[in-house]
Scaffold this motif. Structure first.
Motif, PDB file in Angstrom:
ATOM      1  N   ILE A   1       8.834  11.599   0.052  1.00  0.00           N
ATOM      2  CA  ILE A   1       7.439  11.518   0.500  1.00  0.00           C
ATOM      3  C   ILE A   1       7.354  10.798   1.840  1.00  0.00           C
ATOM      4  O   ILE A   1       7.949   9.736   2.027  1.00  0.00           O
ATOM      5  N   THR A   2       6.575  11.391   2.759  1.00  0.00           N
ATOM      6  CA  THR A   2       6.252  10.765   4.037  1.00  0.00           C
ATOM      7  C   THR A   2       4.737  10.618   4.094  1.00  0.00           C
ATOM      8  O   THR A   2       4.011  11.610   3.981  1.00  0.00           O
ATOM      9  N   ILE A   3       4.278   9.392   4.261  1.00  0.00           N
ATOM     10  CA  ILE A   3       2.842   9.098   4.255  1.00  0.00           C
ATOM     11  C   ILE A   3       2.402   8.742   5.670  1.00  0.00           C
ATOM     12  O   ILE A   3       3.055   7.953   6.357  1.00  0.00           O
TER      13      ILE A   3
ATOM     14  N   GLN B   1       0.828  -1.204   0.000  1.00  0.00           N
ATOM     15  CA  GLN B   1       0.000   0.000   0.000  1.00  0.00           C
ATOM     16  C   GLN B   1       0.863   1.255   0.000  1.00  0.00           C
ATOM     17  O   GLN B   1       0.560   2.231  -0.676  1.00  0.00           O
ATOM     18  N   TRP B   2       1.961   1.233   0.759  1.00  0.00           N
ATOM     19  CA  TRP B   2       2.877   2.374   0.784  1.00  0.00           C
ATOM     20  C   TRP B   2       3.442   2.639  -0.608  1.00  0.00           C
ATOM     21  O   TRP B   2       3.515   3.785  -1.047  1.00  0.00           O
ATOM     22  N   LEU B   3       3.819   1.602  -1.316  1.00  0.00           N
ATOM     23  CA  LEU B   3       4.354   1.768  -2.677  1.00  0.00           C
ATOM     24  C   LEU B   3       3.304   2.317  -3.637  1.00  0.00           C
ATOM     25  O   LEU B   3       3.597   3.191  -4.460  1.00  0.00           O
ATOM     26  N   VAL B   4       2.086   1.817  -3.533  1.00  0.00           N
ATOM     27  CA  VAL B   4       0.995   2.319  -4.385  1.00  0.00           C
ATOM     28  C   VAL B   4       0.728   3.785  -4.068  1.00  0.00           C
ATOM     29  O   VAL B   4       0.636   4.622  -4.973  1.00  0.00           O
TER      30      VAL B   4
ATOM     31  N   TRP C   1      -5.260  10.910  -4.579  1.00  0.00           N
ATOM     32  CA  TRP C   1      -4.503  11.895  -3.832  1.00  0.00           C
ATOM     33  C   TRP C   1      -4.607  13.267  -4.490  1.00  0.00           C
ATOM     34  O   TRP C   1      -4.564  13.379  -5.710  1.00  0.00           O
ATOM     35  N   ARG C   2      -4.742  14.302  -3.654  1.00  0.00           N
ATOM     36  CA  ARG C   2      -4.812  15.682  -4.144  1.00  0.00           C
ATOM     37  C   ARG C   2      -3.951  16.582  -3.264  1.00  0.00           C
ATOM     38  O   ARG C   2      -3.783  16.326  -2.072  1.00  0.00           O
ATOM     39  N   MET C   3      -3.479  17.660  -3.855  1.00  0.00           N
ATOM     40  CA  MET C   3      -2.644  18.610  -3.139  1.00  0.00           C
ATOM     41  C   MET C   3      -3.512  19.602  -2.365  1.00  0.00           C
ATOM     42  O   MET C   3      -4.481  20.129  -2.909  1.00  0.00           O
ATOM     43  N   SER C   4      -3.147  19.848  -1.103  1.00  0.00           N
ATOM     44  CA  SER C   4      -3.864  20.830  -0.287  1.00  0.00           C
ATOM     45  C   SER C   4      -2.964  22.001   0.118  1.00  0.00           C
ATOM     46  O   SER C   4      -3.461  23.016   0.596  1.00  0.00           O
TER      47      SER C   4
ATOM     48  N   GLU D   1       1.139   7.057  -6.550  1.00  0.00           N
ATOM     49  CA  GLU D   1       0.001   7.921  -6.861  1.00  0.00           C
ATOM     50  C   GLU D   1       0.253   9.370  -6.436  1.00  0.00           C
ATOM     51  O   GLU D   1      -0.154  10.302  -7.127  1.00  0.00           O
ATOM     52  N   ILE D   2       0.919   9.561  -5.317  1.00  0.00           N
ATOM     53  CA  ILE D   2       1.255  10.910  -4.852  1.00  0.00           C
ATOM     54  C   ILE D   2       2.204  11.584  -5.845  1.00  0.00           C
ATOM     55  O   ILE D   2       1.985  12.720  -6.274  1.00  0.00           O
ATOM     56  N   SER D   3       3.235  10.889  -6.219  1.00  0.00           N
ATOM     57  CA  SER D   3       4.195  11.425  -7.186  1.00  0.00           C
ATOM     58  C   SER D   3       3.511  11.720  -8.514  1.00  0.00           C
ATOM     59  O   SER D   3       3.732  12.774  -9.129  1.00  0.00           O
ATOM     60  N   GLU D   4       2.661  10.834  -8.950  1.00  0.00           N
ATOM     61  CA  GLU D   4       1.928  11.014 -10.213  1.00  0.00           C
ATOM     62  C   GLU D   4       1.026  12.249 -10.152  1.00  0.00           C
ATOM     63  O   GLU D   4       0.884  12.965 -11.143  1.00  0.00           O
ATOM     64  N   THR D   5       0.419  12.522  -9.014  1.00  0.00           N
ATOM     65  CA  THR D   5      -0.431  13.702  -8.874  1.00  0.00           C
ATOM     66  C   THR D   5       0.365  14.979  -9.105  1.00  0.00           C
ATOM     67  O   THR D   5      -0.083  15.883  -9.818  1.00  0.00           O
ATOM     68  N   VAL D   6       1.550  15.060  -8.539  1.00  0.00           N
ATOM     69  CA  VAL D   6       2.393  16.245  -8.726  1.00  0.00           C
ATOM     70  C   VAL D   6       2.822  16.372 -10.179  1.00  0.00           C
ATOM     71  O   VAL D   6       2.791  17.475 -10.754  1.00  0.00           O
ATOM     72  N   ILE D   7       3.183  15.286 -10.792  1.00  0.00           N
ATOM     73  CA  ILE D   7       3.572  15.314 -12.214  1.00  0.00           C
ATOM     74  C   ILE D   7       2.386  15.751 -13.079  1.00  0.00           C
ATOM     75  O   ILE D   7       2.544  16.558 -14.001  1.00  0.00           O
ATOM     76  N   ARG D   8       1.187  15.248 -12.778  1.00  0.00           N
ATOM     77  CA  ARG D   8      -0.005  15.658 -13.540  1.00  0.00           C
ATOM     78  C   ARG D   8      -0.299  17.147 -13.366  1.00  0.00           C
ATOM     79  O   ARG D   8      -0.708  17.822 -14.311  1.00  0.00           O
ATOM     80  N   TYR D   9      -0.074  17.683 -12.171  1.00  0.00           N
ATOM     81  CA  TYR D   9      -0.272  19.111 -11.923  1.00  0.00           C
ATOM     82  C   TYR D   9       0.633  19.941 -12.840  1.00  0.00           C
ATOM     83  O   TYR D   9       0.173  20.856 -13.522  1.00  0.00           O
ATOM     84  N   PHE D  10       1.919  19.622 -12.853  1.00  0.00           N
ATOM     85  CA  PHE D  10       2.859  20.398 -13.672  1.00  0.00           C
ATOM     86  C   PHE D  10       2.623  20.179 -15.160  1.00  0.00           C
ATOM     87  O   PHE D  10       2.757  21.109 -15.952  1.00  0.00           O
ATOM     88  N   ARG D  11       2.253  18.987 -15.546  1.00  0.00           N
ATOM     89  CA  ARG D  11       1.929  18.726 -16.955  1.00  0.00           C
ATOM     90  C   ARG D  11       0.717  19.552 -17.381  1.00  0.00           C
ATOM     91  O   ARG D  11       0.698  20.158 -18.445  1.00  0.00           O
TER      92      ARG D  11
END
Length: 165
Positions: free
Chosen positions: A85-87, A7-10, A131-134, A14-24
């Motif tokens: 990342i710290t979850i 779950q930590w890896l998933v 996951w979403r950025m706050s 997903e967290i990293s992907e959210t940031v990449i999608r934001y900048f893209r």
């Protein structure tokens, strides 16, 4: 591998992907896609770049203002490597390095560029759809070029939209 570790890896992916999608989305000027990476409110601190005070804003307002500041650029490229990342359950803290390139044609027809390097401190929340950025806090390490490109982009955006109407 334990279920917790998996779950930590998933989550990390997903967290990293959210940031990449934001900048893209920012680079593609895809404002709905950018909005999809944010919670309903956003704690912003871009004071190291623009001098604006930290504030909490409605994400719809933040995204609604983005075209006016960013929509006049000929091109931008925001690269975000090195995610630490710290979850903790349904929340996460991360630091993401940032290298951002901006180019706009000035009123004299001469291309103006600005490159910014630094990092973001980002808080993430797990929502029902991912996951979403706050919170976004930009840290500026190095700048080169013409920082006035943001004003030029805003003016170009306004002129293009005035001509279209």
């Amino acid at each position: 591998m334990t279920d917790d570790r998996l779950q930590w890896l998933v989550d990390r992916s997903e967290i990293s992907e959210t940031v990449i999608r934001y900048f893209r989305a920012l680079d593609l000027q895809d404002w709905p896609a950018m909005r999809a990476t944010l919670t309903d409110t956003l704690d912003l601190d871009f004071s190291e770049l623009f001098g604006d005070p930290r504030e909490v804003v409605a994400s719809d307002d933040f995204v609604g203002a983005a075209p006016h500041r960013m929509g006049g650029f000929r091109a931008t490229q925001h690269i975000s490597p090195n995610h630490v990342i710290t979850i903790d359950g349904d929340s996460a803290e991360m630091t993401a390095y940032m290298n951002a390139w901006h180019v706009v044609e000035g009123p004299d027809g001469i291309e103006q560029t600005y490159v910014l390097r630094g990092s973001y401190d980002i808080t993430m929340r797990r929502m029902s759809d991912g996951w979403r950025m706050s919170r976004l806090r930009m840290r500026v390490w190095h700048e080169t070029g013409n920082k006035d490109v943001f004003r030029l982009s805003a003016e170009r955006y306004a002129a293009l939209h005035a001509a279209a109407n």
